[in-house]
Design an enzyme around this catalytic site. Structure first.
Site, mmCIF file in Angstrom:
data_model
loop_
_atom_site.group_PDB
_atom_site.id
_atom_site.type_symbol
_atom_site.label_atom_id
_atom_site.label_comp_id
_atom_site.label_asym_id
_atom_site.label_seq_id
_atom_site.Cartn_x
_atom_site.Cartn_y
_atom_site.Cartn_z
ATOM 1 N N HIS A 93 44.600 -49.294 -33.717
ATOM 2 C CA HIS A 93 44.588 -49.636 -34.900
ATOM 3 C C HIS A 93 43.618 -50.982 -35.309
ATOM 4 C CE1 HIS A 93 48.181 -47.391 -34.803
ATOM 5 N NE2 HIS A 93 48.944 -48.330 -34.310
ATOM 6 N N LEU A 132 60.513 -40.674 -32.910
ATOM 7 C CA LEU A 132 59.215 -40.515 -33.770
ATOM 8 C C LEU A 132 59.527 -39.353 -34.851
ATOM 9 C CD1 LEU A 132 56.346 -41.275 -34.829
ATOM 10 C CD2 LEU A 132 55.528 -39.428 -33.450
ATOM 11 N N GLU A 165 53.830 -58.792 -37.197
ATOM 12 C CA GLU A 165 55.023 -57.937 -37.395
ATOM 13 C C GLU A 165 56.143 -58.946 -37.110
ATOM 14 O OE1 GLU A 165 55.000 -53.669 -35.998
ATOM 15 O OE2 GLU A 165 53.763 -54.634 -34.484
ATOM 16 N N LYS A 199 53.948 -59.367 -32.257
ATOM 17 C CA LYS A 199 55.458 -59.035 -32.614
ATOM 18 C C LYS A 199 56.210 -60.247 -32.547
ATOM 19 C CE LYS A 199 55.485 -54.348 -31.170
ATOM 20 N NZ LYS A 199 55.565 -53.685 -32.444
ATOM 21 N N ASP A 223 45.685 -41.937 -35.539
ATOM 22 C CA ASP A 223 45.826 -43.393 -35.646
ATOM 23 C C ASP A 223 46.406 -43.485 -37.225
ATOM 24 O OD1 ASP A 223 45.735 -46.088 -36.525
ATOM 25 O OD2 ASP A 223 44.292 -46.325 -34.572
ATOM 26 N N HIS A 224 47.636 -43.852 -37.349
ATOM 27 C CA HIS A 224 48.272 -43.815 -38.684
ATOM 28 C C HIS A 224 47.713 -44.856 -39.532
ATOM 29 C CE1 HIS A 224 51.036 -46.592 -36.840
ATOM 30 N NE2 HIS A 224 51.344 -46.891 -38.309
ATOM 31 N N LYS A 282 49.277 -41.523 -30.316
ATOM 32 C CA LYS A 282 48.736 -42.541 -29.575
ATOM 33 C C LYS A 282 49.903 -43.101 -28.501
ATOM 34 C CE LYS A 282 49.198 -46.890 -30.352
ATOM 35 N NZ LYS A 282 50.666 -47.449 -30.638
ATOM 36 N N LYS A 307 55.770 -59.698 -41.756
ATOM 37 C CA LYS A 307 55.052 -58.518 -41.631
ATOM 38 C C LYS A 307 53.840 -58.853 -42.479
ATOM 39 C CE LYS A 307 54.225 -53.873 -41.096
ATOM 40 N NZ LYS A 307 54.065 -53.269 -39.730
ATOM 41 N N ALA A 345 61.312 -33.279 -30.245
ATOM 42 C CA ALA A 345 62.196 -33.172 -31.430
ATOM 43 C C ALA A 345 63.460 -33.991 -31.617
ATOM 44 C CB ALA A 345 62.464 -31.613 -31.949
ATOM 45 N N SER A 346 63.895 -34.364 -30.445
ATOM 46 C CA SER A 346 64.979 -35.183 -30.469
ATOM 47 C C SER A 346 64.813 -36.611 -30.283
ATOM 48 C CB SER A 346 66.078 -34.843 -29.040
ATOM 49 O OG SER A 346 64.962 -35.110 -27.888
HETATM 50 P P1 NDP Z 1 60.790 -41.104 -27.446
HETATM 51 O O1 NDP Z 1 61.130 -41.902 -26.256
HETATM 52 O O2 NDP Z 1 61.927 -41.052 -28.431
HETATM 53 O O3 NDP Z 1 60.889 -39.627 -26.804
HETATM 54 C C1 NDP Z 1 60.808 -38.417 -27.557
HETATM 55 C C2 NDP Z 1 61.357 -37.246 -26.908
HETATM 56 O O4 NDP Z 1 60.820 -36.910 -25.614
HETATM 57 C C3 NDP Z 1 62.817 -37.753 -26.333
HETATM 58 O O5 NDP Z 1 63.779 -37.482 -27.449
HETATM 59 C C4 NDP Z 1 63.026 -36.869 -25.121
HETATM 60 O O6 NDP Z 1 63.653 -35.553 -25.553
HETATM 61 C C5 NDP Z 1 61.635 -36.699 -24.446
HETATM 62 N N1 NDP Z 1 61.392 -37.498 -23.505
HETATM 63 C C6 NDP Z 1 61.662 -38.879 -23.569
HETATM 64 N N2 NDP Z 1 61.300 -39.431 -22.196
HETATM 65 C C7 NDP Z 1 61.248 -38.287 -21.307
HETATM 66 C C8 NDP Z 1 60.798 -38.137 -20.074
HETATM 67 N N3 NDP Z 1 60.749 -39.213 -19.325
HETATM 68 N N4 NDP Z 1 60.915 -36.881 -19.784
HETATM 69 C C9 NDP Z 1 60.929 -35.836 -20.418
HETATM 70 N N5 NDP Z 1 61.114 -36.016 -21.800
HETATM 71 C C10 NDP Z 1 61.251 -37.166 -22.240
HETATM 72 O O7 NDP Z 1 59.783 -41.209 -28.144
HETATM 73 P P2 NDP Z 1 59.265 -41.552 -29.484
HETATM 74 O O8 NDP Z 1 59.990 -40.260 -30.227
HETATM 75 O O9 NDP Z 1 59.306 -42.885 -30.020
HETATM 76 O O10 NDP Z 1 57.704 -41.394 -29.466
HETATM 77 C C11 NDP Z 1 56.973 -40.063 -29.130
HETATM 78 C C12 NDP Z 1 55.204 -40.324 -29.172
HETATM 79 O O11 NDP Z 1 54.945 -40.843 -30.478
HETATM 80 C C13 NDP Z 1 54.825 -41.547 -28.213
HETATM 81 O O12 NDP Z 1 53.883 -41.040 -27.661
HETATM 82 C C14 NDP Z 1 54.948 -42.538 -28.983
HETATM 83 O O13 NDP Z 1 53.927 -43.713 -28.312
HETATM 84 C C15 NDP Z 1 54.267 -42.182 -30.264
HETATM 85 N N6 NDP Z 1 54.538 -43.106 -31.265
HETATM 86 C C16 NDP Z 1 55.907 -43.304 -31.824
HETATM 87 C C17 NDP Z 1 56.090 -44.177 -32.646
HETATM 88 C C18 NDP Z 1 57.613 -44.577 -33.314
HETATM 89 O O14 NDP Z 1 57.559 -45.061 -34.219
HETATM 90 N N7 NDP Z 1 58.605 -43.974 -32.614
HETATM 91 C C19 NDP Z 1 55.028 -44.639 -33.553
HETATM 92 C C20 NDP Z 1 53.912 -44.664 -33.040
HETATM 93 C C21 NDP Z 1 53.490 -43.561 -31.961
HETATM 94 P P3 NDP Z 1 64.508 -34.760 -24.852
HETATM 95 O O15 NDP Z 1 64.897 -35.543 -23.601
HETATM 96 O O16 NDP Z 1 65.261 -34.210 -25.343
HETATM 97 O O17 NDP Z 1 63.442 -33.703 -24.130
HETATM 98 C C1 BG6 Z 2 52.633 -48.424 -33.637
HETATM 99 C C2 BG6 Z 2 52.875 -49.198 -32.546
HETATM 100 O O1 BG6 Z 2 51.410 -47.754 -33.444
HETATM 101 O O2 BG6 Z 2 52.226 -49.324 -34.779
HETATM 102 C C3 BG6 Z 2 54.059 -50.313 -32.776
HETATM 103 O O3 BG6 Z 2 53.067 -48.627 -31.457
HETATM 104 C C4 BG6 Z 2 53.812 -50.974 -34.312
HETATM 105 O O4 BG6 Z 2 54.340 -50.963 -31.966
HETATM 106 C C5 BG6 Z 2 53.333 -49.878 -35.225
HETATM 107 O O5 BG6 Z 2 54.969 -51.661 -34.521
HETATM 108 C C6 BG6 Z 2 53.091 -50.825 -36.434
HETATM 109 O O6 BG6 Z 2 52.844 -49.877 -37.658
HETATM 110 P P1 BG6 Z 2 52.845 -50.210 -38.979
HETATM 111 O O7 BG6 Z 2 52.477 -49.196 -39.819
HETATM 112 O O8 BG6 Z 2 54.367 -50.698 -39.332
HETATM 113 O O9 BG6 Z 2 51.891 -51.321 -39.059
#
Ligand code: NDP
Ligand code: BG6
Length: 494
Positions: free
Chosen positions: A258, A30, A234, A358, A195-196, A166, A363, A26-27
């Site tokens: 995707h 995503l 992108e 990328k 898969d969004h 994913k 885009k 949650a921190s």
């Molecule tokens: P983050 O890197 O922001 O990680 C989310 C949270 O997980 C962190 O706030 C942290 O919280 C915890 N965390 C990170 N690294 C570790 C670690 N090594 N060990 C334990 N806890 C950890 O990830 P995202 O939010 O970007 O992505 C989350 C998931 O969603 C991933 O699987 C990513 O591939 C997927 N995703 C993300 C997208 C995006 O736009 N960001 C798009 C599509 C998919 P804390 O330290 O407080 O526990």
């Molecule tokens: C995510 C990839 O699944 O899709 C990113 O991890 C990519 O790297 C993103 O940028 C693209 O999504 P969208 O909806 O912006 O085309």
């Protein structure tokens, strides 16, 4: 004369079951960029159940109030703040600090859920969302299992669902291990693999276009189609995701999921009905028909490349190797293109060009279905200029539209042909949902259509696993990895 029917099922289905939504990670990025805005938007539009609450979980220290402040900030940033609603929304949010591998944390979580369920008279319906790095999926799902949180109250018709982001594994083997681990605690129908791309409007329109009209399906084969070209370009680089991207690269990040989903919607056989299992069966059959990729065959036109520094929208951007956290001699590709084939009767000999990258100049996600040129034109002796073949294009983003090009006579006394475009642009009326809003809503409704099934996941991985293995060594001399200037238009067909 046929009467126009008003179909009430077009209304967005508001989930009826009160529930708890638990967000792990949650921190993270995503949660604040996509999940909270999506949940908030669903809430303000009355698309969430009348009774629900959200618990954020992560290692970071927060109280309920400090976490609410964080969520407020993420919502204010994107100007979704509808008067009065934000406080009501935040009032439904709680936080619990956990260690992902500590049973005591899950006991605390179970206790908190129990007391909030009781306080709000919510039956045991639970959605667990894993918004964490993939290496934590195993731990969390095992802990949910051993703490009893994954169980569904079948007698009372209560549900428990888990959403997995994913990447689902990094190759066939790890995807199977991950699945086996999830299945220790959850059944297949409890697992929602996101898969969004499948939730994007025009992507969903492909199904309607193909199967709700009589005029396209008869032409949808190798007799009439020259090639299909799927592009996902992108402008953005890897942003702050070096840790993930250095392990993933473009094939795992965009193609295994995707791009393959886009391909499946264009190429699959007609499902017998609009039902998630039936449609997912057809996708799996399609993935089973892919011709294995032969890396040595130059005719596959494989290009793997990485961005150098360049200029995008007038701003200088750094090379991939200079991105924070990236190995300065990284061989990870940020662009790929190649040709693939579907070995079945419908698509015999039709190439599918796939390309994604990328730091390109724009885009743009779109799919071109290029029809064949006329075999014999009656105008050969009279027209000036060539006749172009018809082309159907699904523009997925940033603009959503579908265009069909065809030839007409240009006005005037001579016989000159001109290409015209017929355009379908959604009129913006009706109820539009962003991709993450749609996936959350479907998940709360128990609708699996937009989520990936394990068999298809494995088939996609098996297509790319050999490819990825060989590529891990084929760059030894660097001679196979190309470099491109950021901001390049790396694609030719448009
Ligand atoms: P983050 O890197 O922001 O990680 C989310 C949270 O997980 C962190 O706030 C942290 O919280 C915890 N965390 C990170 N690294 C570790 C670690 N090594 N060990 C334990 N806890 C950890 O990830 P995202 O939010 O970007 O992505 C989350 C998931 O969603 C991933 O699987 C990513 O591939 C997927 N995703 C993300 C997208 C995006 O736009 N960001 C798009 C599509 C998919 P804390 O330290 O407080 O526990
Ligand atoms: C995510 C990839 O699944 O899709 C990113 O991890 C990519 O790297 C993103 O940028 C693209 O999504 P969208 O909806 O912006 O085309």
């Amino acid at each position: 004369m046929p009467k126009t029917q008003i179909n009430n099922s077009c209304q967005i289905k508001r989930p009826g079951d009160p529930c708890a939504i638990v967000l792990f990670g949650a921190s993270g990025d995503l949660t604040s960029k996509k999940l909270m805005p999506a949940l908030y938007s669903l809430f303000t539009n009355n698309y969430l159940p009348s009774s629900f609450y959200i618990i954020g979980c992560a290692r970071t220290v927060h109280t309920d109030d400090s976490f609410r402040d964080r969520v407020r900030a993420s919502l204010e940033n994107i100007s979704l703040n509808k008067e009065g609603k934000i406080d009501e929304f935040l009032g439904r949010i709680y936080y619990i600090q956990i260690k992902y591998d500590d049973p005591a944390s899950y006991a605390d979580l179970a206790e908190r859920i129990k007391s909030l369920d009781k306080e709000k008279s919510i039956p045991e319906n639970r959605l667990f969302y894993l918004a964490v790095p993939p290496n934590l999926y195993n731990n969390i799902s095992n802990m949910l299992g051993s703490s009893g949180l994954s169980v569904e109250g079948v007698e009372k018709n209560n549900w428990t669902r888990i959403v997995v982001e994913k990447p689902f594994g990094r190759d066939l083997e790890t995807a199977m291990i991950l699945d086996a681990s999830l299945k220790q605690s959850f059944k297949e129908d409890q697992i929602y693999r996101i898969d969004h791309y499948l939730a994007k409007e025009t992507v969903q329109n492909i199904l309607f276009f193909r199967f709700a009209n009589t005029i396209f399906e008869p032409l949808w084969n190798s007799r009439y189609i020259e090639y299909v070209d799927i592009l996902a370009a992108e402008k953005i680089g890897i942003e702050k995701r070096a840790g993930y991207y250095e392990q993933a690269g473009i094939i795992r990040d965009m193609f295994q999921n995707h791009m393959m989903q886009l391909l499946s919607l264009i190429a699959m056989e007609p499902p017998s009905k609009f039902n998630s299992e039936v449609i997912r069966d057809e996708k799996a059959k399609l993935f089973n028909s892919l011709r294995p990729f032969d890396l040595k065959d130059k005719k596959n036109e494989l290009v793997l490349a990485q961005y150098n520094e360049g200029v995008i929208d007038g701003e200088k951007v750094c090379s991939y190797r200079n991105e924070e956290g990236v190995n300065p001699s990284s061989l990870i590709p940020t662009y790929a293109s190649f040709k693939m084939y579907v070995d079945n009767q419908r698509w015999e000999g039709v190439p599918f060009f796939l390309r994604a990258g990328k730091r390109l100049d724009q885009k743009m996600t779109r799919i071109i279905v290029q029809f064949k040129k006329l075999k014999h034109s009656i105008f050969n002796n009279v027209i000036c200029g060539d006749l172009n073949a018809n082309r159907l294009t699904f523009y997925i983003q940033p603009v959503e539209k579908i265009t069909l090009s065809f030839e007409t006579k240009n006005p005037g006394s001579s016989f000159c042909a001109g290409t015209q475009k017929m355009e379908f642009v959604p009129d913006g009326k009706g109820q539009h949902l962003e991709a993450y809003e749609k996936v959350i809503l479907d998940c709360l409704n128990g609708e699996q259509l937009l989520f990936l099934r394990q068999d298809a996941e494995e088939l996609c991985w098996s297509y790319f696993t050999g490819f990825l293995k060989e590529c891990a060594t084929c760059f030894d001399s660097q001679k196979n990895l190309k470099f491109y200037e950021a901001g390049t238009a790396f694609y030719t067909v448009n």
